[in-house]
Enzyme design. Structure first.
Site, PDB file in Angstrom:
ATOM      1  N   CYS A  18      10.783 -62.123  22.577  1.00 45.11           N
ATOM      2  CA  CYS A  18       9.790 -63.092  22.154  1.00 45.11           C
ATOM      3  C   CYS A  18       8.546 -62.351  21.649  1.00 45.11           C
ATOM      4  O   CYS A  18       8.123 -61.398  22.287  1.00 45.11           O
ATOM      5  CB  CYS A  18       9.449 -63.978  23.345  1.00 45.11           C
ATOM      6  SG  CYS A  18       8.175 -65.197  23.024  1.00 45.11           S
ATOM      7  N   PRO A  19       7.999 -62.745  20.534  1.00 47.39           N
ATOM      8  CA  PRO A  19       8.278 -63.926  19.700  1.00 47.39           C
ATOM      9  C   PRO A  19       9.156 -63.627  18.488  1.00 47.39           C
ATOM     10  O   PRO A  19       9.267 -64.464  17.600  1.00 47.39           O
ATOM     11  CB  PRO A  19       6.893 -64.351  19.256  1.00 47.39           C
ATOM     12  CG  PRO A  19       6.176 -63.050  19.026  1.00 47.39           C
ATOM     13  CD  PRO A  19       6.712 -62.130  20.123  1.00 47.39           C
TER      14      PRO A  19
END
Length: 79
Positions: A18-19
Protein backbone atom coordinates in the site's frame (compact mmCIF):
# COMPACT_ATOMS: atom_id res chain seq x y z
CA UNK A 1 -23.14 -21.36 -11.90
CA UNK A 2 -19.92 -19.71 -10.72
CA UNK A 3 -19.22 -16.08 -11.45
CA UNK A 4 -16.73 -15.73 -14.27
CA UNK A 5 -15.54 -12.45 -15.66
CA UNK A 6 -13.45 -11.89 -18.74
CA UNK A 7 -10.92 -9.21 -18.06
CA UNK A 8 -9.95 -6.57 -20.56
CA UNK A 9 -6.66 -5.99 -18.76
CA UNK A 10 -4.59 -7.64 -16.02
CA UNK A 11 -2.52 -5.90 -13.36
CA UNK A 12 -0.11 -7.90 -11.18
CA UNK A 13 0.99 -5.95 -8.10
CA UNK A 14 2.46 -8.95 -6.29
CA UNK A 15 5.06 -7.93 -3.74
CA UNK A 16 3.98 -4.28 -3.74
CA UNK A 17 2.64 -2.65 -0.60
CA UNK A 18 0.00 0.00 0.00
CA UNK A 19 -0.59 2.42 -1.68
CA UNK A 20 1.14 1.13 -4.85
CA UNK A 21 -1.54 -1.43 -5.89
CA UNK A 22 -4.28 1.23 -5.75
CA UNK A 23 -2.14 3.84 -7.53
CA UNK A 24 -1.35 1.40 -10.35
CA UNK A 25 -4.98 0.25 -10.57
CA UNK A 26 -6.21 3.85 -10.87
CA UNK A 27 -3.70 4.55 -13.66
CA UNK A 28 -4.67 1.43 -15.59
CA UNK A 29 -8.42 2.02 -15.16
CA UNK A 30 -8.01 5.53 -16.61
CA UNK A 31 -6.73 3.91 -19.82
CA UNK A 32 -9.68 1.53 -20.11
CA UNK A 33 -13.08 2.18 -21.62
CA UNK A 34 -16.32 2.25 -19.64
CA UNK A 35 -17.50 -1.32 -19.13
CA UNK A 36 -14.02 -2.84 -19.35
CA UNK A 37 -12.93 -5.20 -16.58
CA UNK A 38 -9.57 -5.01 -14.85
CA UNK A 39 -8.30 -8.11 -13.06
CA UNK A 40 -5.94 -7.16 -10.24
CA UNK A 41 -3.64 -9.59 -8.40
CA UNK A 42 -2.28 -8.41 -5.05
CA UNK A 43 -0.30 -9.89 -2.19
CA UNK A 44 -0.78 -6.91 0.14
CA UNK A 45 -3.45 -7.76 2.74
CA UNK A 46 -4.45 -4.09 2.94
CA UNK A 47 -5.70 -4.31 -0.65
CA UNK A 48 -8.78 -6.08 0.76
CA UNK A 49 -9.69 -2.69 2.23
CA UNK A 50 -8.06 -0.35 -0.29
CA UNK A 51 -9.42 -1.78 -3.58
CA UNK A 52 -13.09 -1.78 -2.46
CA UNK A 53 -12.62 1.75 -1.08
CA UNK A 54 -11.15 2.90 -4.40
CA UNK A 55 -14.08 1.38 -6.28
CA UNK A 56 -16.61 3.08 -4.03
CA UNK A 57 -14.81 6.42 -4.24
CA UNK A 58 -14.43 6.37 -8.04
CA UNK A 59 -17.78 4.70 -8.82
CA UNK A 60 -16.22 1.53 -10.25
CA UNK A 61 -17.98 -1.78 -9.78
CA UNK A 62 -16.15 -4.39 -7.71
CA UNK A 63 -17.46 -7.53 -9.38
CA UNK A 64 -15.67 -10.15 -7.36
CA UNK A 65 -12.94 -10.62 -4.77
CA UNK A 66 -11.20 -13.99 -4.49
CA UNK A 67 -8.98 -14.72 -1.50
CA UNK A 68 -6.19 -17.24 -1.73
CA UNK A 69 -3.52 -18.27 0.74
CA UNK A 70 -0.81 -16.05 -0.76
CA UNK A 71 -2.69 -13.51 -2.88
CA UNK A 72 -6.03 -11.89 -3.71
CA UNK A 73 -7.74 -11.34 -7.05
CA UNK A 74 -10.14 -8.47 -7.74
CA UNK A 75 -12.34 -7.94 -10.79
CA UNK A 76 -13.19 -4.27 -11.24
CA UNK A 77 -15.51 -2.91 -13.97
CA UNK A 78 -14.93 0.65 -15.03
CA UNK A 79 -18.12 2.62 -14.70
Amino acid sequence: MADHYIETAFLDTSGQKCPIPVIKAKKMLKLLSIGDVLKIKTTDPLALIDIPHMCNELKYQLLKTSRFEDHNIFYVRKG
